[in-house]
Design a protein around this motif. Structure first.
Motif, PDB file in Angstrom:
ATOM      1  N   ASP A  72     -10.768   1.041  -7.039  1.00 38.85           N
ATOM      2  CA  ASP A  72     -11.244  -0.697  -6.383  1.00 38.85           C
ATOM      3  C   ASP A  72      -9.435  -1.509  -5.899  1.00 38.85           C
ATOM      4  N   ILE A  73      -8.872   0.149  -5.883  1.00 35.33           N
ATOM      5  CA  ILE A  73      -7.376   0.273  -4.897  1.00 35.33           C
ATOM      6  C   ILE A  73      -7.133   0.865  -4.450  1.00 35.33           C
ATOM      7  N   THR A  74      -8.263   1.677  -3.961  1.00 32.76           N
ATOM      8  CA  THR A  74      -8.169   2.163  -2.603  1.00 32.76           C
ATOM      9  C   THR A  74      -9.050   1.536  -1.614  1.00 32.76           C
ATOM     10  N   ASP A  75      -7.948   2.000  -0.484  1.00 32.84           N
ATOM     11  CA  ASP A  75      -8.167   0.945   0.803  1.00 32.84           C
ATOM     12  C   ASP A  75      -8.329   2.277   1.988  1.00 32.84           C
ATOM     13  N   PRO A  76      -9.460   2.007   3.090  1.00 33.88           N
ATOM     14  CA  PRO A  76      -9.696   2.887   3.893  1.00 33.88           C
ATOM     15  C   PRO A  76      -8.632   3.646   5.377  1.00 33.88           C
ATOM     16  N   VAL A  77      -8.709   4.846   5.400  1.00 38.28           N
ATOM     17  CA  VAL A  77      -7.930   5.453   6.183  1.00 38.28           C
ATOM     18  C   VAL A  77      -7.876   4.559   7.548  1.00 38.28           C
ATOM     19  N   ARG A 117       0.791  -1.036   0.041  1.00 41.88           N
ATOM     20  CA  ARG A 117      -0.364  -0.295  -0.210  1.00 41.88           C
ATOM     21  C   ARG A 117       0.807   1.022   0.341  1.00 41.88           C
ATOM     22  N   ARG A 118       0.536   1.891  -0.821  1.00 43.39           N
ATOM     23  CA  ARG A 118       0.799   3.676  -0.512  1.00 43.39           C
ATOM     24  C   ARG A 118       0.473   4.673  -0.535  1.00 43.39           C
ATOM     25  N   VAL A 119       0.752   4.896   1.062  1.00 45.71           N
ATOM     26  CA  VAL A 119      -0.103   5.500   1.717  1.00 45.71           C
ATOM     27  C   VAL A 119       0.462   7.698   1.648  1.00 45.71           C
ATOM     28  N   PHE A 120      -0.853   8.045   0.382  1.00 46.35           N
ATOM     29  CA  PHE A 120      -0.493   9.616   0.417  1.00 46.35           C
ATOM     30  C   PHE A 120      -0.432  10.011   2.169  1.00 46.35           C
ATOM     31  N   PHE A 121       0.161  10.900   2.515  1.00 51.24           N
ATOM     32  CA  PHE A 121      -0.091  12.235   3.548  1.00 51.24           C
ATOM     33  C   PHE A 121      -0.511  13.325   3.252  1.00 51.24           C
ATOM     34  N   HIS A 122       0.288  13.729   1.669  1.00 48.18           N
ATOM     35  CA  HIS A 122       1.061  15.341   1.357  1.00 48.18           C
ATOM     36  C   HIS A 122       1.075  16.253   0.496  1.00 48.18           C
ATOM     37  N   THR A 123       0.504  16.832  -0.362  1.00 46.18           N
ATOM     38  CA  THR A 123      -0.099  17.528  -1.306  1.00 46.18           C
ATOM     39  C   THR A 123      -0.156  18.693  -1.245  1.00 46.18           C
ATOM     40  N   GLU A 124       1.383  19.364  -2.764  1.00 50.99           N
ATOM     41  CA  GLU A 124       1.192  20.788  -1.815  1.00 50.99           C
ATOM     42  C   GLU A 124       1.644  20.993  -3.567  1.00 50.99           C
ATOM     43  N   VAL A 125       1.167  22.883  -3.862  1.00 49.08           N
ATOM     44  CA  VAL A 125       1.274  22.697  -5.336  1.00 49.08           C
ATOM     45  C   VAL A 125       1.659  24.351  -4.536  1.00 49.08           C
ATOM     46  N   ASP A 126       2.962  24.685  -5.352  1.00 43.95           N
ATOM     47  CA  ASP A 126       3.494  26.517  -4.308  1.00 43.95           C
ATOM     48  C   ASP A 126       2.552  27.174  -5.074  1.00 43.95           C
ATOM     49  N   GLU A 127       2.215  28.320  -4.219  1.00 41.65           N
ATOM     50  CA  GLU A 127       1.355  29.474  -4.447  1.00 41.65           C
ATOM     51  C   GLU A 127       2.137  30.501  -6.106  1.00 41.65           C
ATOM     52  N   ALA A 128       3.166  29.952  -6.592  1.00 41.46           N
ATOM     53  CA  ALA A 128       3.017  30.821  -8.490  1.00 41.46           C
ATOM     54  C   ALA A 128       1.893  29.838  -8.559  1.00 41.46           C
ATOM     55  N   TYR A 129       1.882  28.760  -8.706  1.00 37.40           N
ATOM     56  CA  TYR A 129       1.062  28.094  -9.646  1.00 37.40           C
ATOM     57  C   TYR A 129      -0.339  27.891  -9.509  1.00 37.40           C
ATOM     58  N   ALA A 130      -0.952  28.316  -8.450  1.00 30.61           N
ATOM     59  CA  ALA A 130      -1.970  27.690  -7.702  1.00 30.61           C
ATOM     60  C   ALA A 130      -2.879  28.147  -8.965  1.00 30.61           C
ATOM     61  N   GLY A 131      -3.689  27.756  -9.151  1.00 26.67           N
ATOM     62  CA  GLY A 131      -5.307  27.810 -10.350  1.00 26.67           C
ATOM     63  C   GLY A 131      -5.135  27.480 -11.667  1.00 26.67           C
ATOM     64  N   GLN A 132      -3.138  26.031 -11.640  1.00 23.41           N
ATOM     65  CA  GLN A 132      -3.794  25.548 -12.987  1.00 23.41           C
ATOM     66  C   GLN A 132      -4.102  24.001 -13.120  1.00 23.41           C
ATOM     67  N   ARG A 185      -2.132  -0.820  -3.680  1.00 21.02           N
ATOM     68  CA  ARG A 185      -2.764  -0.164  -3.326  1.00 21.02           C
ATOM     69  C   ARG A 185      -2.743   1.740  -2.580  1.00 21.02           C
ATOM     70  N   ILE A 186      -3.725   1.907  -2.601  1.00 20.61           N
ATOM     71  CA  ILE A 186      -4.154   3.426  -2.379  1.00 20.61           C
ATOM     72  C   ILE A 186      -4.395   3.785  -1.249  1.00 20.61           C
ATOM     73  N   VAL A 187      -3.376   4.403   0.801  1.00 16.90           N
ATOM     74  CA  VAL A 187      -4.331   4.848   1.895  1.00 16.90           C
ATOM     75  C   VAL A 187      -3.915   6.714   1.214  1.00 16.90           C
ATOM     76  N   PRO A 188      -5.478   6.988   1.400  1.00 21.27           N
ATOM     77  CA  PRO A 188      -5.533   8.039   1.329  1.00 21.27           C
ATOM     78  C   PRO A 188      -5.333   8.913   2.224  1.00 21.27           C
ATOM     79  N   VAL A 189      -4.571   9.440   2.886  1.00 21.85           N
ATOM     80  CA  VAL A 189      -4.359   9.920   4.281  1.00 21.85           C
ATOM     81  C   VAL A 189      -4.804  11.506   3.864  1.00 21.85           C
ATOM     82  N   CYS A 190      -3.752  12.074   2.821  1.00 20.49           N
ATOM     83  CA  CYS A 190      -4.110  13.664   2.452  1.00 20.49           C
ATOM     84  C   CYS A 190      -5.137  13.846   2.152  1.00 20.49           C
TER      85      CYS A 190
END
Length: 115
Positions: free
Chosen positions: A96-101, A41-56, A76-81
């Motif tokens: 089909d490849i997402t597991d609960p947090v 399982r790949r546990v995703f915990f943080h996503t960010e986009v730099d302000e200069a690129y926001a809204g794209q 499989r995906i575990v979406p903590v983020c």
């Protein structure tokens, strides 16, 4: 020709040594989504986009490419983020490849991140 059509297409790359996927625009890192692997399982915990690129729409491009890579890897995906969780609600093709947090996954992740 519009300005947007001349802008370089964003590129997403997986950076295993840093446990993240990065999105590059014109060679510059514009954002990232971070993960830790736990068994298959790949546990995703943080996503960010730099302000200069926001809204794209870069976060959506980044996360979609990351999740597609997870599928191709047979994981499989575990979406903590929260962003990844929100993305998955709109994109049921990954259901089909997402597991609960679970509390246990959160506790494991906190240990991995030293928090």
């Amino acid at each position: 020709m519009t300005e947007q059509s001349t802008a370089p297409a964003p590129v997403v790359r997986r950076v295993d040594s840093r446990h993240r996927y990065e999105i590059l625009v014109g060679g510059e890192r514009a954002g990232l989504t971070a993960y830790r692997d736990r068994d298959d399982r790949r546990v995703f915990f943080h996503t960010e986009v730099d302000e200069a690129y926001a809204g794209q729409g870069l976060a959506a491009i980044l996360v979609e490419a990351a999740l597609t890579d997870v599928r191709a890897s047979g994981m499989r995906i575990v979406p903590v983020c929260p962003y990844v969780a929100k993305f998955l609600k709109k994109h049921e093709e990954f259901a089909d490849i997402t597991d609960p947090v679970t509390p246990e996954v959160r506790q494991w992740l906190d240990g991995q991140l030293g928090r």
